[in-house]
Structures are given as structure tokens and as C-alpha cells.
Design an enzyme around this catalytic site. Structure first.
Site, mmCIF file in Angstrom:
data_model
loop_
_atom_site.group_PDB
_atom_site.id
_atom_site.type_symbol
_atom_site.label_atom_id
_atom_site.label_comp_id
_atom_site.label_asym_id
_atom_site.label_seq_id
_atom_site.Cartn_x
_atom_site.Cartn_y
_atom_site.Cartn_z
ATOM 1 C CG ASP A 26 -4.192 15.593 -7.690
ATOM 2 O OD1 ASP A 26 -3.684 16.278 -6.782
ATOM 3 O OD2 ASP A 26 -5.353 15.160 -7.630
ATOM 4 C CG ASN A 38 -1.823 1.226 1.229
ATOM 5 O OD1 ASN A 38 -1.984 1.910 0.222
ATOM 6 N ND2 ASN A 38 -2.425 1.508 2.369
#
Length: 665
Positions: free
Chosen positions: A403, A264
Site C-alpha cells: 500500500d 494464499n
């Protein structure tokens, strides 16, 4: 035409109807309502009250209650207009956002072809200007009983600042059936062949959502023709491959699906893996990021690839977000970074949470102005390979800000981002999450400062340090001690420099969760009876006011609340909460007046018990003063260090080592 000027026709956009025929999304595809245009801003003027009143009025519903019959949706690309009915296709998914094509692509004119049956059917073409006013452009009538194709050549010249094209259909004495409609353009031959795509989906314990998404991608043959590979970065314990819908989803993708199991590493670890695998394979023109918990409109993939292929320069092309719970509600339309605060926000003139079911596109002025953005969130974002080769991969931030930082970095290197109307997904709205209060608060704080150190144009980050300190005090007065300590740790890690970012990626989440467990306000309970009932030794003279106070009243609350922190607590508050506050009312200026409260979380699933602790307040306040003084003093040195190391941290080689891959290319 000379050999050097050969051109060919390329379809830019197809007429579509929803995959699942869900009536909730019909307003995004077909519109039975008239135009009721909201007031122009110049008419409203600059008076603050008038602008507020107009903003509220513009959100009022203008619908008459007219409905679209499910049975009129005849297929993915066909629709029936009943005899005598007038419908508009000036909608989010079927209008043509001419202003965006005019500004960002080489296309200077388009051709609309509409194939339909129904003698007497009248088709009207409209355009809008950037201020939302619409004009009739052309029309035609179907004269025979058979299938007819009506064609219109349309210039993009008048769309410098925005505007749309669309068509309406008025059926005559018989039903009219649209069997196809396309917007196309003549483009150079070297721009005719579509680029190809590697899709990257990061998933974490959402096997049902992810399997359904794969099926949506595999539902359209033209979309599949663009795909080199669909990568699922499996980072959870509930595997998508074990979901009952996975076999059918895998089959629909015709052997193009590959599931990569890894630790993860958060969204940034998943999306960076997709970037790395795309570069290593060397086949694709683009990588397309998709969140796992979305519902996709597959046509969006075709549209963004086409837009990217025809862009004037290499461009990141993203889509918009609709709410997965209220599917005609636009949650995110265009994002920018306020450079002084270094915080993301909606672009100027955007009104977030816009309900297309209440007021249609043709009635909404702001939707006709072209919206320019700094970045597109990675729930749906197409990135050209050349951009990755030039500026590297995403930052190893686990979640949050990867992002937005990437968009700002690309922008600085000459690669713009376009959030393209007509390309979108349905996603859980950010407003329904707890991410400012749970373990994610650490990543919000650390990653925002990392991004600002890399890109802030101000010597010491503008308002960043002061605002962070201010927020810490507000969290302290709100009895949110776990949030304060996580944000402390985030800043300490920022001060340690960029070299630990990769090493921390697989371990930081566990460390933050363990840190958070030490505080009572982080102990969330779903059972309403888990907490004692509210009680006060001396009831208040009046109930707590849940209206939003004025700025002056907030300042007064801040001063009173700050003084209270250095006084003792009311004894009964050690046993009983003084109030029970829903998430919407649990603001700092209310919590600062209490010694104990039960506070609901924004997602509505749980609540926490907050108790004021003067000793904890004083210790945390001293710590936050010391950290912020240090951060302010060291900002220039840190900014230089982060900027110097950016290329190494985001390189394919660095990411390959993190993934345990020996060869990055």
C-alpha cells in the site's frame, strides 16, 4: 447560466448515527461536552520540556462524564435532543472537514440543510480555523411545532490550511428531533452522477468478521447503488461461505457478491486480484480495498466516492483507522514516508492513538490543520481506475509495503492521496500484533528494501543500510536469532532482484515459517507453566529497572551488551530463565543484560524462551556484516534494475499469469 455552465446539486455528506448504537462510538457522532482547547504551539514555544509537558497535557481527559442516551438515537439519520439540552455535532463523523474539500476538490461553497422539529430549538453553525479556534457563523430558531428545514450557505474560501464546519442544537422547552441533515454543493452537471465501485476484500480464515462486513456494506441502499460488484478473495481454509451469517450477508448485497477462491497470496495477491478483475470488467470508476477484520461505517463509502468524483485531479481517497477494542480511539490518521530512513510514520503534527472519548474534536488543535499524506493503508482505500491504468497494479509483496509503495508510486505520477476525515473503519491496532518478531519480520525487511530501491531519492538509500545493520545487532543482543535469520534471508532475496517476486508469492510464506522453526526463540507457548521459573545463582542487587533509560544510558547498555556477547554464559541460564519480561518491557537494552529470559508477545497470547548463544551471535554477526556490505556496494545497480522492471512486475499481464488467468484484459 449558459448551456456550457450547467450545474446541479450534489449531496456531499449526510448526517449519520452509528449502525449498532454502541455507546462506545457515540463521541464520534454527537458531543455533549464543551470546548476546552489545548495550548497553542506558539504559546508553548520551542523548549523541549515545555513541548513534552504540553503534549502530555493535551492528552488529558476534559470530559465531564455527560452521557448520550441510547434511546435518543432514533435511527440511522435521526436523533433526539432532550428539552433544554445542548449538543454539538462538531464530531468526527458529523462535522464537515472543510479544509480538505477546499484544497483537493472543485467545491468552493457548501449548503447545510438541517431538518428538525421542536419549537424554540436553536441551531448554531460554527467554523474552525486551522489553529483550532472556533467562530460562530450563523444561527436560526425553529418557530413552529411542525417540521422545519433550516438552511445555510457557507463559503470554503477561508479554509486554505484546514478547518471544519459543524452545527450545535439547543433544544427549547420541548424535545428537538433531527430527522435529516446534509452538506451539499452546486457542481457541474458532468460531476453529478456518482462513480461506481468494485469492492475488494481479501480474507484469510476470518469468516465471521468477513460475513459481518458484507452485511454492513449491504445495509445501506444508497451505498449499494454505487456498487458494481463486491469481490471476496477467499484465501483461507475456513470459508466465509460456510459462516452462519453468510446467507443473510449475500442476500443483502442483491446479487452483487462474488467469492473468488485462490491460493494464499497474501494481502497483495488479494488486492491485486481485485484491481485486475475491476480492469477486466471495465464497469467501475474505482476499486475500494477493505480488510476483512474490520467494522465498517458504510457512510464512508459514499463520502470517499463523492470526494473522488469531485477531486481536482484523479485522487486516491482513503479513510482512517479506529481501534476495534477501544472504539473512540483513533489509531491511524495520516501516514507519510520518511524518505531518508524510508520508513512509514504518522504525518507531522499527528498525535497517534487519539481518544475522542477523552478530548473531543473541537478541543483538539491538531485535528483542525489539514494533514497531507503520502499514502493510505489498504484497510480502507479507494483507487480510481485511471490510476491503475497509468501506473499498474500493486507489487507482489504478499504483505507489508504494497500500500505505501503504491501511494508513493502514484504520487510520483501526479496522483495524490487524501486520508479523508469522516471516513473510517474500526480495525485491530498494529501495536497489538507480533509482526516485528514473527514470520512477518521477513516481509517487513524485504518489502521495505524493495520499496526503497524503487523510490528512495538517495544514492544508496539514505539511512536504510546502516539502520538495518543496527537493528540486526539489536535483535542479536536481544537473543532473537530467528528474527535475525529471517531478515538475512529477506536481504538475500532483495539482492536476487525483482524477477522472483511473482514466483515466490505462493511459496515464500511456507519457506519462511520452516526457516523460523529452527530457533528456540520462535517456539511460542501459550501455557504459563511451559517454562521453568526464573532463577539466578547470584540474585541481582536490585530489581531490573523498567523505566525508559536516557540516550546516554542506552549507549552504555549497547556497549556493555556487545562486549558480553563474546563472553561465556552463566551456567544456570541453560536450565532456568533469569527473568520473565512482559512485551512492553522486553527492550533490547534490558535483554542485552541477560543470558536467558521468558518474553511475552505483544498480543498477550503467548511467550517465548530466549537463551543467549555466543557462537550463534558471532556467526550471525559475520553474516550480517557481509550482507550489508554487499547491499551497500550494489545499491545503485539494484535500484536501476528494480526501477527498470517495475512496469513489467506490476502489469495486469504479469498478475494474470500469477492467478492462472490467460487473458488479463
Amino acid at each position: 447560466m449558459s448551456a456550457d455552465n450547467q450545474s446541479a446539486t450534489r449531496v456531499l455528506q449526510r448526517f449519520v448515527m452509528p449502525l449498532d448504537k454502541d455507546p462506545d462510538v457515540f463521541p464520534l457522532y454527537v458531543d455533549p461536552e464543551a470546548i476546552v482547547l489545548d495550548a497553542d504551539k506558539d504559546t508553548v514555544g520551542g523548549d523541549k520540556s515545555a513541548k513534552a509537558l504540553n503534549a502530555a497535557a493535551s492528552r488529558q481527559s476534559t470530559t465531564t462524564g455527560a452521557k448520550i442516551a441510547v434511546e435518543d438515537v432514533l435511527g440511522r439519520h435521526s436523533f433526539r435532543v432532550r428539552a433544554g439540552q445542548e449538543l454539538s455535532f462538531g464530531t468526527y463523523f458529523n462535522g464537515f472537514a472543510a479544509g480538505y474539500w477546499r484544497r483537493w476538490t472543485i467545491v468552493d461553497s457548501v449548503r447545510l440543510d438541517v431538518t428538525l422539529t421542536g419549537a424554540g430549538a436553536h441551531l448554531i453553525v460554527y467554523k474552525s480555523m486551522a489553529n483550532g479556534r472556533s467562530q460562530k457563523v450563523d444561527d436560526a430558531v425553529v418557530t413552529g411545532d411542525g417540521e422545519s428545514t433550516l438552511s445555510f450557505d457557507l463559503t470554503l474560501t477561508p479554509f486554505q490550511d484546514g478547518g471544519w464546519y459543524w452545527f450545535d442544537v439547543i433544544a427549547g422547552g420541548a424535545d428537538a428531533v433531527i430527522t435529516a441533515a446534509t452538506w451539499s454543493a452546486e457542481v457541474p452537471e458532468d460531476r453529478v452522477t456518482p462513480g461506481t465501485v468494485t469492492v475488494g476484500i481479501t480474507t484469510m480464515n476470518r469468516p465471521d468478521f468477513c460475513a459481518a462486513l458484507l452485511s454492513q456494506i449491504g445495509s445501506d441502499d444508497e451505498v449499494k447503488a454505487l456498487l458494481d460488484e463486491v469481490l471476496v478473495m477467499e484465501q483461507g481454509t475456513k470459508k466465509v461461505a460456510d459462516d452462519e451469517g453468510f446467507p443473510a450477508a449475500e442476500k443483502s448485497l442483491d446479487g452483487k457478491l462474488r467469492v473468488i477462491e485462490q491460493a494464499n497470496l497474501g494481502g497483495s495477491g488479494g488486492f491485486a486480484r481485485a484491481q485486475l478483475e475491476t480492469l477486466r470488467a471495465g464497469n467501475s470508476s474505482y476499486v475500494l480495498f477493505l480488510d476483512d477484520d474490520i467494522i465498517a461505517e458504510p457512510e464512508s463509502i459514499l463520502r470517499t466516492v463523492t470526494f473522488g468524483d469531485l477531486a481536482r485531479r484523479r485522487t486516491i481517497v482513503g479513510g482512517h483507522m479506529f481501534s476495534i477494542y477501544s472504539r473512540a480511539d483513533m489509531h491511524s490518521y495520516g501516514e507519510v514516508i520518511n524518505r531518508f530512513r524510508f520508513w512509514w510514520q504518522s504525518a507531522p503534527s499527528v498525535l497517534p492513538n487519539w481518544d475522542f472519548g477523552a478530548r473531543n474534536l473541537r478541543s483538539t488543535r491538531w485535528l483542525h490543520k489539514r494533514i497531507d499524506v503520502d499514502f493510505n493503508p489498504w484497510f480502507f482505500c479507494l483507487i480510481p481506475v485511471e490510476v491503475m491504468e497509468s501506473i499498474g497494479l500493486g507489487l507482489p509483496l504478499f504483505i507489508k509495503w504494497d500500500d505505501s509503495e503504491y501511494g508513493v508510486r502514484a504520487q510520483a505520477a501526479g496522483f495524490p492521496t487524501v486520508s479523508m476525515p469522516g471516513a473510517a473503519v474500526w480495525h485491530v491496532p498494529w501495536t497489538d500484533k507480533n509482526d516485528a518478531l514473527d514470520w512477518q519480520a521477513y516481509f517487513h525487511q524485504r518489502n521495505r528494501f524493495v520499496a526503497a530501491l524503487l523510490h528512495s531519492p538517495f544514492k544508496r538509500g539514505g539511512r536504510m543500510v546502516f539502520e538495518s545493520f543496527q537493528h540486526q545487532v539489536m535483535h542479536l543482543m536481544s537473543m532473537q536469532y530467528s528474527v535475525v535469520e529471517m531478515r538475512h534471508q529477506a536481504l538475500l532475496d532483495v539482492l536476487d532482484g525483482p524477477d522472483k517476486l511473482h514466483a515466490d508469492l505462493p511459496t515464500k510464506l511456507g519457506q519462511v515459517r520452516e526457516l523460523r522453526k529452527q530457533w528456540q526463540d520462535a517456539d511460542l507457548q501459550g501455557d504459563p507453566d511451559a517454562f521453568p521459573p526464573p532463577r539466578r545463582a547470584k540474585p541481582k542487587k536490585r530489581d531490573m529497572d523498567t523505566e525508559v533509560p536516557t540516550r546516554r544510558e542506552q549507549t552504555k547498555s549497547k556497549l556493555i551488551g556487545a562486549v558480553r556477547q563474546f563472553k561465556g554464559v552463566r551456567p544456570l541460564s541453560r536450565e532456568f530463565p533469569e527473568a520473565v519480561l512482559p512485551a512492553m518491557d522486553a527492550k533490547w537494552y534490558r535483554l542485552a543484560t541477560l543470558d536467558a529470559a521468558v518474553v511475552s508477545m505483544p498480543d498477550g497470547t503467548s511467550a517465548a524462551y530466549y537463551q543467549r548463544d555466543p557462537e550463534q551471535f558471532r556467526a550471525a554477526l559475520k553474516k550480517t556484516v557481509d550482507i550489508h556490505k554487499r547491499l551497500h556496494a550494489e545499491w545503485p545497480r539494484l535500484a536501476a534494475l528494480y526501477q527498470e522492471r517495475l512496469g513489467d512486475v506490476t502489469s495486469p499481464d504479469a498478475w494474470a499469469r500469477t492467478f492462472g488467468i490467460e487473458d488479463a484484459g
